[in-house]
Design a protein around this motif. Sequence first.
Motif, mmCIF file in Angstrom:
data_model
loop_
_atom_site.group_PDB
_atom_site.id
_atom_site.type_symbol
_atom_site.label_atom_id
_atom_site.label_comp_id
_atom_site.label_asym_id
_atom_site.label_seq_id
_atom_site.Cartn_x
_atom_site.Cartn_y
_atom_site.Cartn_z
ATOM 1 N N PHE A 226 0.828 -1.202 0.000
ATOM 2 C CA PHE A 226 0.000 0.000 0.000
ATOM 3 C C PHE A 226 0.867 1.259 0.000
ATOM 4 O O PHE A 226 1.900 1.306 0.659
ATOM 5 N N GLY A 227 0.406 2.274 -0.726
ATOM 6 C CA GLY A 227 1.065 3.567 -0.681
ATOM 7 C C GLY A 227 0.719 4.305 0.603
ATOM 8 O O GLY A 227 -0.110 3.865 1.401
ATOM 9 N N LYS A 228 1.345 5.467 0.793
ATOM 10 C CA LYS A 228 1.128 6.242 2.026
ATOM 11 C C LYS A 228 -0.322 6.639 2.216
ATOM 12 O O LYS A 228 -0.829 6.673 3.340
ATOM 13 N N LEU A 229 -1.003 6.983 1.120
ATOM 14 C CA LEU A 229 -2.393 7.430 1.245
ATOM 15 C C LEU A 229 -3.274 6.318 1.800
ATOM 16 O O LEU A 229 -4.005 6.510 2.777
ATOM 17 N N VAL A 230 -3.205 5.144 1.185
ATOM 18 C CA VAL A 230 -4.044 4.023 1.631
ATOM 19 C C VAL A 230 -3.623 3.556 3.022
ATOM 20 O O VAL A 230 -4.471 3.256 3.870
ATOM 21 N N THR A 231 -2.321 3.509 3.287
ATOM 22 C CA THR A 231 -1.849 3.135 4.623
ATOM 23 C C THR A 231 -2.422 4.082 5.666
ATOM 24 O O THR A 231 -2.914 3.651 6.725
ATOM 25 N N GLY A 232 -2.390 5.382 5.375
ATOM 26 C CA GLY A 232 -2.950 6.366 6.304
ATOM 27 C C GLY A 232 -4.436 6.189 6.510
ATOM 28 O O GLY A 232 -4.944 6.333 7.632
ATOM 29 N N GLU A 233 -5.166 5.876 5.448
ATOM 30 C CA GLU A 233 -6.615 5.652 5.569
ATOM 31 C C GLU A 233 -6.901 4.457 6.473
ATOM 32 O O GLU A 233 -7.829 4.489 7.298
#
Length: 264
Positions: A226-233
Amino acid sequence: MRAISDISGVESKSELELILLIVSTEPEATVAKLTRLESIGPYKLLAERSLSLHDMYLDTTSHALGKKRINLRIRGVGDSYWITMKTSPGLFSRRRHERREVEIPWSLDSLRKIVAELAGKGIHLGLPENLDETASRLDIMKRMGLSILQDRASERVSRNVVDSAGSGEILAELEVDSVLYHFAAGDVRLFEVELEAKSRKGKDIIGELSRQLLSDFGLTLRGWRFGKLVTGEKIERLLTRGSLNSFMKGNRLKTEAFASIERA
């Protein structure tokens, strides 16, 4: 590596990257070790300048961009700002790690070009009347019906991966990031490594680079899809539910948190 958009003449590029999370109990020590590397296997590493990044991702209240797998970002690098649009092919695509990216310096003209790009993808955002270059970037976005989806800051140390046996071509970039997410429920910090291809040959070797780092660093690194955006979500969902309480030490994630985050 590069293609020209058919819609507004904005130059775009193909972005291919792999991510490794730093899951060490002492992540700063792993970061220090990574940033001291001078090579990975047969490939030389050359230091680039460190960067402080501030990223804000935006979407409509109906998540129109997210539904089409489009990310819209304002990035601050020091006193400079960029507007970025990324399009992902989907998790089940053979090219799921590869994205199309348009990134241009922030200006009202750049914003108009991005709006035209989005319109060509079926997302229509109205530009406010009487646009003013002195207005805040976030205020302009809010007037367009967008709101902050994610706000984060990163300290980045970069290394160019060079073909030392051949032409000296830059094949890829190794980025070691300390990432601080700003959520309504509190801040969360994690550490990761990104390997991004910078040439055609680079696309062929980033898997090799990833495997070599995982072998060299053992259990202190973990492959991550996962990229940072999805990881953060994912982190935000668990944080809001209170499901991460036992997996936090201050604003740091404990090693055992990542299995829960991956499943979220």
